[in-house]
Motif scaffolding. Sequence first.
Motif, PDB file in Angstrom:
ATOM      1  N   ASP A  29       0.622  -1.221  -0.057  1.00 58.05           N
ATOM      2  CA  ASP A  29      -0.106  -0.051  -0.035  1.00 58.05           C
ATOM      3  C   ASP A  29       0.900   1.134  -0.073  1.00 58.05           C
ATOM      4  O   ASP A  29       0.637   2.103  -0.689  1.00 58.05           O
ATOM      5  CB  ASP A  29      -0.924   0.086   1.261  1.00 58.05           C
ATOM      6  CG  ASP A  29      -2.128  -1.021   1.358  1.00 58.05           C
ATOM      7  OD1 ASP A  29      -2.359  -1.499   0.251  1.00 58.05           O
ATOM      8  OD2 ASP A  29      -2.380  -1.398   2.293  1.00 58.05           O
ATOM      9  N   PHE A  30       2.086   1.333   0.904  1.00 55.53           N
ATOM     10  CA  PHE A  30       2.773   2.421   0.830  1.00 55.53           C
ATOM     11  C   PHE A  30       3.746   2.589  -0.366  1.00 55.53           C
ATOM     12  O   PHE A  30       3.885   3.782  -0.888  1.00 55.53           O
ATOM     13  CB  PHE A  30       3.654   2.296   2.092  1.00 55.53           C
ATOM     14  CG  PHE A  30       4.675   3.456   2.341  1.00 55.53           C
ATOM     15  CD1 PHE A  30       4.116   4.936   2.506  1.00 55.53           C
ATOM     16  CD2 PHE A  30       5.993   3.346   2.650  1.00 55.53           C
ATOM     17  CE1 PHE A  30       4.790   5.864   2.587  1.00 55.53           C
ATOM     18  CE2 PHE A  30       6.681   4.443   2.697  1.00 55.53           C
ATOM     19  CZ  PHE A  30       6.228   5.704   2.775  1.00 55.53           C
ATOM     20  N   ALA A  31       3.935   1.481  -1.127  1.00 57.71           N
ATOM     21  CA  ALA A  31       4.664   1.331  -2.306  1.00 57.71           C
ATOM     22  C   ALA A  31       3.764   2.107  -3.257  1.00 57.71           C
ATOM     23  O   ALA A  31       4.402   2.882  -4.066  1.00 57.71           O
ATOM     24  CB  ALA A  31       5.207   0.105  -2.773  1.00 57.71           C
ATOM     25  N   ALA A  32       2.700   1.732  -3.413  1.00 57.24           N
ATOM     26  CA  ALA A  32       1.734   2.356  -4.419  1.00 57.24           C
ATOM     27  C   ALA A  32       1.410   4.007  -4.128  1.00 57.24           C
ATOM     28  O   ALA A  32       1.306   4.668  -4.988  1.00 57.24           O
ATOM     29  CB  ALA A  32       0.298   1.681  -4.448  1.00 57.24           C
TER      30      ALA A  32
ATOM     31  N   LYS B 254       2.189   7.404  -6.399  1.00 58.91           N
ATOM     32  CA  LYS B 254       1.093   8.479  -6.715  1.00 58.91           C
ATOM     33  C   LYS B 254       1.437   9.831  -6.355  1.00 58.91           C
ATOM     34  O   LYS B 254       0.817  10.566  -7.089  1.00 58.91           O
ATOM     35  CB  LYS B 254      -0.280   8.075  -5.897  1.00 58.91           C
ATOM     36  CG  LYS B 254      -1.045   6.753  -6.379  1.00 58.91           C
ATOM     37  CD  LYS B 254      -2.191   6.587  -5.734  1.00 58.91           C
ATOM     38  CE  LYS B 254      -2.884   5.098  -6.059  1.00 58.91           C
ATOM     39  NZ  LYS B 254      -3.915   4.956  -5.379  1.00 58.91           N
ATOM     40  N   VAL B 255       2.305   9.994  -5.384  1.00 55.12           N
ATOM     41  CA  VAL B 255       2.686  11.417  -5.024  1.00 55.12           C
ATOM     42  C   VAL B 255       4.079  11.876  -5.824  1.00 55.12           C
ATOM     43  O   VAL B 255       4.717  11.151  -6.181  1.00 55.12           O
ATOM     44  CB  VAL B 255       2.883  11.654  -3.423  1.00 55.12           C
ATOM     45  CG1 VAL B 255       1.337  11.095  -2.865  1.00 55.12           C
ATOM     46  CG2 VAL B 255       3.912  10.639  -2.979  1.00 55.12           C
TER      47      VAL B 255
ATOM     48  N   LEU C 136       1.586  10.682   6.310  1.00 55.97           N
ATOM     49  CA  LEU C 136       1.259  11.831   5.501  1.00 55.97           C
ATOM     50  C   LEU C 136       1.129  11.323   4.212  1.00 55.97           C
ATOM     51  O   LEU C 136       0.344  11.851   3.151  1.00 55.97           O
ATOM     52  CB  LEU C 136       2.287  12.740   5.728  1.00 55.97           C
ATOM     53  CG  LEU C 136       2.332  13.651   7.052  1.00 55.97           C
ATOM     54  CD1 LEU C 136       3.615  14.354   7.066  1.00 55.97           C
ATOM     55  CD2 LEU C 136       1.263  14.383   6.984  1.00 55.97           C
ATOM     56  N   VAL C 137       2.304  10.419   3.550  1.00 53.82           N
ATOM     57  CA  VAL C 137       2.088  10.051   2.251  1.00 53.82           C
ATOM     58  C   VAL C 137       0.936   9.226   1.668  1.00 53.82           C
ATOM     59  O   VAL C 137       0.258   9.530   0.695  1.00 53.82           O
ATOM     60  CB  VAL C 137       3.498   9.418   1.870  1.00 53.82           C
ATOM     61  CG1 VAL C 137       3.265   8.587   0.470  1.00 53.82           C
ATOM     62  CG2 VAL C 137       4.611  10.092   1.913  1.00 53.82           C
ATOM     63  N   MET C 138       0.349   8.489   2.746  1.00 52.77           N
ATOM     64  CA  MET C 138      -0.763   7.470   2.158  1.00 52.77           C
ATOM     65  C   MET C 138      -1.801   8.590   2.243  1.00 52.77           C
ATOM     66  O   MET C 138      -2.875   8.634   1.401  1.00 52.77           O
ATOM     67  CB  MET C 138      -1.003   6.522   3.438  1.00 52.77           C
ATOM     68  CG  MET C 138      -0.057   5.492   3.749  1.00 52.77           C
ATOM     69  SD  MET C 138       0.066   4.252   2.376  1.00 52.77           S
ATOM     70  CE  MET C 138      -1.477   3.259   2.775  1.00 52.77           C
ATOM     71  N   GLN C 139      -2.181   9.549   3.263  1.00 50.64           N
ATOM     72  CA  GLN C 139      -3.311  10.481   2.976  1.00 50.64           C
ATOM     73  C   GLN C 139      -3.427  11.360   1.654  1.00 50.64           C
ATOM     74  O   GLN C 139      -4.143  11.728   0.968  1.00 50.64           O
ATOM     75  CB  GLN C 139      -3.244  11.346   4.238  1.00 50.64           C
ATOM     76  CG  GLN C 139      -3.659  10.986   5.294  1.00 50.64           C
ATOM     77  CD  GLN C 139      -3.504  11.844   6.648  1.00 50.64           C
ATOM     78  OE1 GLN C 139      -2.782  12.792   6.437  1.00 50.64           O
ATOM     79  NE2 GLN C 139      -4.226  11.321   7.748  1.00 50.64           N
ATOM     80  N   GLN C 140      -2.080  11.838   1.174  1.00 50.65           N
ATOM     81  CA  GLN C 140      -1.678  12.518  -0.068  1.00 50.65           C
ATOM     82  C   GLN C 140      -2.026  11.534  -1.286  1.00 50.65           C
ATOM     83  O   GLN C 140      -2.558  12.313  -2.211  1.00 50.65           O
ATOM     84  CB  GLN C 140      -0.314  13.137  -0.095  1.00 50.65           C
ATOM     85  CG  GLN C 140       0.109  14.219   0.799  1.00 50.65           C
ATOM     86  CD  GLN C 140      -0.977  15.478   0.842  1.00 50.65           C
ATOM     87  OE1 GLN C 140      -1.271  15.754  -0.286  1.00 50.65           O
ATOM     88  NE2 GLN C 140      -1.467  15.885   1.763  1.00 50.65           N
TER      89      GLN C 140
ATOM     90  N   VAL D 259      -5.880  11.500  -1.431  1.00 46.47           N
ATOM     91  CA  VAL D 259      -6.340  12.632  -2.158  1.00 46.47           C
ATOM     92  C   VAL D 259      -6.000  12.875  -3.624  1.00 46.47           C
ATOM     93  O   VAL D 259      -6.755  13.037  -4.518  1.00 46.47           O
ATOM     94  CB  VAL D 259      -5.760  13.885  -1.431  1.00 46.47           C
ATOM     95  CG1 VAL D 259      -5.906  15.245  -2.126  1.00 46.47           C
ATOM     96  CG2 VAL D 259      -6.097  13.804   0.004  1.00 46.47           C
ATOM     97  N   ALA D 260      -4.649  12.230  -3.873  1.00 48.04           N
ATOM     98  CA  ALA D 260      -4.292  12.476  -5.354  1.00 48.04           C
ATOM     99  C   ALA D 260      -5.195  11.545  -6.273  1.00 48.04           C
ATOM    100  O   ALA D 260      -5.667  11.867  -7.237  1.00 48.04           O
ATOM    101  CB  ALA D 260      -2.835  12.120  -5.580  1.00 48.04           C
ATOM    102  N   GLY D 261      -5.574  10.257  -5.683  1.00 48.12           N
ATOM    103  CA  GLY D 261      -6.504   9.227  -6.159  1.00 48.12           C
ATOM    104  C   GLY D 261      -7.730   9.624  -6.326  1.00 48.12           C
ATOM    105  O   GLY D 261      -8.372   9.612  -7.611  1.00 48.12           O
ATOM    106  N   GLN D 262      -8.347  10.588  -5.549  1.00 47.03           N
ATOM    107  CA  GLN D 262      -9.671  11.041  -5.566  1.00 47.03           C
ATOM    108  C   GLN D 262      -9.839  12.303  -6.673  1.00 47.03           C
ATOM    109  O   GLN D 262     -10.865  12.389  -7.501  1.00 47.03           O
ATOM    110  CB  GLN D 262     -10.194  11.532  -4.136  1.00 47.03           C
ATOM    111  CG  GLN D 262     -10.391  10.526  -3.256  1.00 47.03           C
ATOM    112  CD  GLN D 262     -10.758  11.115  -1.973  1.00 47.03           C
ATOM    113  OE1 GLN D 262     -10.508  12.425  -1.440  1.00 47.03           O
ATOM    114  NE2 GLN D 262     -11.129  10.464  -0.939  1.00 47.03           N
TER     115      GLN D 262
END
Length: 126
Positions: free
Chosen positions: A28-31, A35-36, A110-114, A117-120
Amino acid sequence: MQAALVSNNLGGAGKTPMPTYNGHPDYDFAAALDKVSPQVKAKAQTQAQNFEGMFLNSMFSEMTNSLKGEGPFGSTVGTGIWRSMQIEQYSKSFAKAGGVGIAKHVYRTLVMQQAKVAGQTQEKHA
């Protein structure tokens, strides 16, 4: 809980290492990292390190609250000011050197949250 990066021997040369969480691959973190942007990653790293520095500053301040005029500053009027500045510098250097591991977890969050947001944002534009 330990977050780290280990080399991924399954991928080709030149690939980034697979992040791990609690000793297991963190897909999940790698994905999320994919994205960011690099700017978001750098800002998240700085914010995580600053957060850990603030935590360490608070912890060191509590540890030295009971010191009254002892140590390198003696018992002068400015002892409290100098001690607080010393503690602030200690906490910054501890955090910069790796700290106690809080920054790693804050960075991941923080990266997971960003990435979410980027996915949305990408879904709205598609």
